[in-house]
Design an enzyme around this catalytic site. Structure first.
Site, PDB file in Angstrom:
ATOM      1  N   GLU A  37      19.200 -21.610 -44.109  1.00 13.98           N
ATOM      2  CA  GLU A  37      20.212 -20.644 -43.716  1.00 13.98           C
ATOM      3  C   GLU A  37      21.298 -21.322 -42.892  1.00 13.98           C
ATOM      4  O   GLU A  37      21.096 -22.413 -42.342  1.00 13.98           O
ATOM      5  CB  GLU A  37      19.541 -19.521 -42.899  1.00 13.98           C
ATOM      6  CG  GLU A  37      20.462 -18.446 -42.348  1.00 13.98           C
ATOM      7  CD  GLU A  37      21.269 -17.718 -43.415  1.00 13.98           C
ATOM      8  OE1 GLU A  37      22.162 -18.356 -44.017  1.00 13.98           O
ATOM      9  OE2 GLU A  37      21.037 -16.530 -43.646  1.00 13.98           O
TER      10      GLU A  37
ATOM     11  N   HIS B 179      15.240 -14.488 -49.474  1.00 12.41           N
ATOM     12  CA  HIS B 179      13.947 -14.146 -48.898  1.00 12.41           C
ATOM     13  C   HIS B 179      13.889 -12.670 -48.501  1.00 12.41           C
ATOM     14  O   HIS B 179      14.909 -12.025 -48.240  1.00 12.41           O
ATOM     15  CB  HIS B 179      13.652 -15.027 -47.683  1.00 12.41           C
ATOM     16  CG  HIS B 179      14.601 -14.815 -46.530  1.00 12.41           C
ATOM     17  ND1 HIS B 179      14.502 -13.745 -45.670  1.00 12.41           N
ATOM     18  CD2 HIS B 179      15.663 -15.546 -46.114  1.00 12.41           C
ATOM     19  CE1 HIS B 179      15.454 -13.816 -44.758  1.00 12.41           C
ATOM     20  NE2 HIS B 179      16.180 -14.895 -45.009  1.00 12.41           N
TER      21      HIS B 179
ATOM     22  N   HIS C 123      18.278 -18.418 -48.703  1.00 17.14           N
ATOM     23  CA  HIS C 123      18.824 -17.539 -47.673  1.00 17.14           C
ATOM     24  C   HIS C 123      20.192 -16.988 -48.085  1.00 17.14           C
ATOM     25  O   HIS C 123      20.847 -17.512 -48.979  1.00 17.14           O
ATOM     26  CB  HIS C 123      18.956 -18.323 -46.370  1.00 17.14           C
ATOM     27  CG  HIS C 123      17.680 -18.987 -45.966  1.00 17.14           C
ATOM     28  ND1 HIS C 123      16.772 -18.418 -45.107  1.00 17.14           N
ATOM     29  CD2 HIS C 123      17.127 -20.178 -46.356  1.00 17.14           C
ATOM     30  CE1 HIS C 123      15.725 -19.217 -44.960  1.00 17.14           C
ATOM     31  NE2 HIS C 123      15.921 -20.292 -45.709  1.00 17.14           N
TER      32      HIS C 123
ATOM     33  N   ARG D 251      10.253 -18.306 -43.917  1.00 15.56           N
ATOM     34  CA  ARG D 251      10.497 -17.024 -44.585  1.00 15.56           C
ATOM     35  C   ARG D 251      10.862 -17.205 -46.049  1.00 15.56           C
ATOM     36  O   ARG D 251      10.504 -16.368 -46.883  1.00 15.56           O
ATOM     37  CB  ARG D 251      11.561 -16.222 -43.840  1.00 15.56           C
ATOM     38  CG  ARG D 251      12.919 -16.912 -43.650  1.00 15.56           C
ATOM     39  CD  ARG D 251      13.740 -16.152 -42.616  1.00 15.56           C
ATOM     40  NE  ARG D 251      15.084 -16.666 -42.418  1.00 15.56           N
ATOM     41  CZ  ARG D 251      15.408 -17.649 -41.585  1.00 15.56           C
ATOM     42  NH1 ARG D 251      14.452 -18.271 -40.898  1.00 15.56           N
ATOM     43  NH2 ARG D 251      16.668 -18.027 -41.435  1.00 15.56           N
TER      44      ARG D 251
END
Length: 209
Positions: free
Chosen positions: A91, A13, A161, A64
């Protein structure tokens, strides 16, 4: 680009608001910063310029990554693509560090300890996950859901991520627990893998321009 090609693109991202503020983010859910929005759009423009198209996309349960995916596909003229969201691609959970400024964390626990939490393979921060833990949830999801699509000739985009993508890169690039913690993924830079029938990597391109 023929659909018989086994194409997998990994996209970290764009910069988030918390990246900008130097905060540990983990499973917290800030959106992209203005820079991150532009990084996501630029990733889409680069992929389009290279003639890449997709059949299906995967992303995490966090804003995100989803926003990055949406912006990139919009730039490519590929809105409406089938999209799968799963927290297996989230993440790494930084536990008690989430929301803390990284410099403040170093003052509280010491430079060496924070470096160990961030860069070791199997030492988790308090209440959080190690990179090994992240691999343990992201890799099975990849093997069960993403890789079969690629091997069937689908063009697959994964927007996620730094740490969850490292879990995939670890397998694709045949990295070890010793080498993977030092491997960095730039925000908004597509990694393009073309796979052989046995899931080994035929070629890898980093779309920096």
């Amino acid at each position: 680009m023929p659909n018989s090609e086994r194409l997998l693109v990994l996209l970290r991202h764009g910069q988030s608001d918390w990246n900008l503020k130097n905060l540990f983010t983990g499973w917290r859910d800030p959106d992209l910063s203005p820079t991150g929005v532009e990084e996501a759009k630029e990733a889409g423009r680069r992929m389009k310029a290279h003639g890449i198209t997709f059949d299906v996309a995967y992303t995490s349960a966090l804003t995100r990554a989803q926003h990055t995916l949406s912006l990139a596909l919009d730039e490519m003229g590929q809105t409406g693509l089938p999209e799968h969201r799963d927290q297996a691609l989230n993440e790494r959970d930084y536990g008690d560090l989430c929301g803390l400024n990284k410099d403040d964390a170093r003052k509280k626990w010491g430079e060496e300890q924070v470096h160990l939490w961030r860069r070791s393979y199997d030492v988790p921060p308090p209440g959080g996950e190690s990179l090994k833990d992240t691999v343990a949830r992201a890799l099975p999801y990849y093997c069960q859901h993403i890789l079969p699509e690629v091997l069937r000739g689908k063009h697959v985009l994964v927007a996620a991520h730094g740490n969850s993508l490292r879990a995939l890169v670890m397998v694709l690039d045949r990295l070890t627990p010793e080498t993977i913690p030092t491997m960095e993924l730039a925000t908004g830079v597509p990694l393009v893998y073309r796979l052989n029938a046995d899931s080994t990597v035929a070629s890898k391109d980093v779309l920096t321009k």
